[in-house]
Design a protein around this motif. Structure first.
Motif, short mmCIF file in Angstrom:
data_model
loop_
_atom_site.label_atom_id
_atom_site.label_comp_id
_atom_site.label_asym_id
_atom_site.label_seq_id
_atom_site.Cartn_x
_atom_site.Cartn_y
_atom_site.Cartn_z
N GLU A 3 -16.25 38.18 4.91
CA GLU A 3 -16.14 36.89 4.29
C GLU A 3 -15.41 36.12 5.24
O GLU A 3 -14.46 36.70 5.82
CB GLU A 3 -15.67 37.22 2.74
N ARG A 59 -20.39 31.90 0.40
CA ARG A 59 -19.06 32.00 -0.33
C ARG A 59 -17.79 31.90 0.40
O ARG A 59 -17.63 32.53 1.66
CB ARG A 59 -19.03 33.46 -1.09
N GLN A 221 -26.81 39.62 -0.71
CA GLN A 221 -25.73 40.30 -1.57
C GLN A 221 -25.18 41.57 -0.73
O GLN A 221 -25.59 42.17 -0.07
CB GLN A 221 -26.47 41.03 -2.75
N GLU A 223 -22.55 44.70 -2.03
CA GLU A 223 -21.95 45.50 -3.21
C GLU A 223 -22.29 44.71 -4.51
O GLU A 223 -21.56 44.84 -5.50
CB GLU A 223 -20.54 45.49 -2.87
N GLY A 224 -23.66 44.33 -4.47
CA GLY A 224 -23.75 43.66 -5.90
C GLY A 224 -23.46 42.31 -6.22
O GLY A 224 -23.69 41.85 -7.18
N ARG A 225 -22.62 41.68 -5.35
CA ARG A 225 -22.17 40.48 -5.27
C ARG A 225 -22.97 39.35 -4.30
O ARG A 225 -23.09 39.62 -3.21
CB ARG A 225 -20.72 40.56 -5.07
N ARG A 226 -23.40 38.31 -5.07
CA ARG A 226 -24.11 37.41 -4.15
C ARG A 226 -23.08 36.65 -3.27
O ARG A 226 -21.98 36.36 -3.62
CB ARG A 226 -24.71 36.32 -4.94
N GLN A 227 -23.36 36.66 -2.02
CA GLN A 227 -22.62 35.97 -0.99
C GLN A 227 -22.91 34.81 -0.35
O GLN A 227 -22.27 33.80 0.15
CB GLN A 227 -22.23 36.96 0.56
#
Length: 243
Positions: A3, A59, A221, A223-227
């Motif tokens: 990120e 993100r 994604q 770790e299951g999180r949308r980036q």
């Protein structure tokens, strides 16, 4: 993929940002290294010129608009992706030849800048022993439906990045779907791409079934999180007749 908070923005991050955009999160520009169990009866989609725009959301970054064109230049094709925001801009272009079910890279160029400082790269045909990522994006979208690539038995894929370095991933096909994006509602060919060394990171791309290289939407994604997401906001086929 890391990120990148705005306070740490730099030229390297800008280059990676464009890499994400034009390579559909740096993973979509790939070609099948092994075509397992080809589907003989399916017809290969012919390349068709178009212009499209996508909304890119990453993100921790401001959103951006990507312009994507595929144009015919006689004996070869040109794929061009570019974006520009207040502090950064970039472009990737690839010339390639298409012969039935084969695609061959001819020339790749990319450039990136942030606050007026950046880099540029060029790969000639001799530097690209597989496919560059722009050509591979087109090639992968064409291959969908010609291989039996499943989640249990994914296909291996490879491409070279903007410096000519090898990248290796895996992908599998998902059932056909209908996708609604700002540009309209379309049938889609969904593909999931996975980094074999980092299985918690994956990308789902919805390709248009009839326009090779055209992305309807994509979501990355970690770790299951949308980036990151890409959605098509405008589509103009054949340099006219906007859809």
């Amino acid at each position: 993929m890391e990120e990148w908070p705005l306070r740490h923005i730099n030229v390297t991050a800008a280059r990676r940002w464009l890499s994400i955009a034009v390579g559909a999160l740096s993973m979509s520009g790939m070609t099948a290294a092994v075509a397992e169990q080809p589907v003989e009866d399916a017809a290969w989609a012919a390349p068709q010129p178009f212009e499209a725009q996508y909304r890119l959301e990453i993100r921790g970054w401001p959103g951006a608009t990507i312009t994507h064109t595929l144009s015919n230049e006689g004996l070869h094709w040109l794929s061009d992706m570019s974006f520009s925001v207040a502090v950064a801009r970039g472009q990737e272009r690839s010339r390639f030849a298409v012969d039935d079910d084969a695609t061959r890279s001819l020339l790749y160029n990319s450039s990136y800048s942030l606050f007026g400082v950046g880099d540029s790269y060029q790969l000639n045909e001799a530097d690209i022993h597989s496919l560059d990522r722009q050509t591979a994006l087109f090639d992968l979208s064409r291959r969908v439906g010609h291989e039996d690539c499943t989640q249990e038995a994914p296909c291996d894929i490879s491409f070279v990045d903007h410096r000519g370095r090898d990248e290796h991933f895996q992908y599998y096909l998902n059932p056909p779907a209908s996708v609604s994006v700002p540009a309209g509602e379309f049938d889609a060919k969904p593909v999931t791409l996975v980094d074999a060394d980092k299985p918690d990171r994956h990308l789902v791309i919805n390709f248009h079934p009839d326009w090779p290289g055209l992305i309807l939407s994509a979501e990355y994604q970690k770790e299951g999180r949308r980036q990151t997401t890409i959605t098509m906001t405008r589509f103009t086929p054949d340099e006219g007749n906007e859809r």
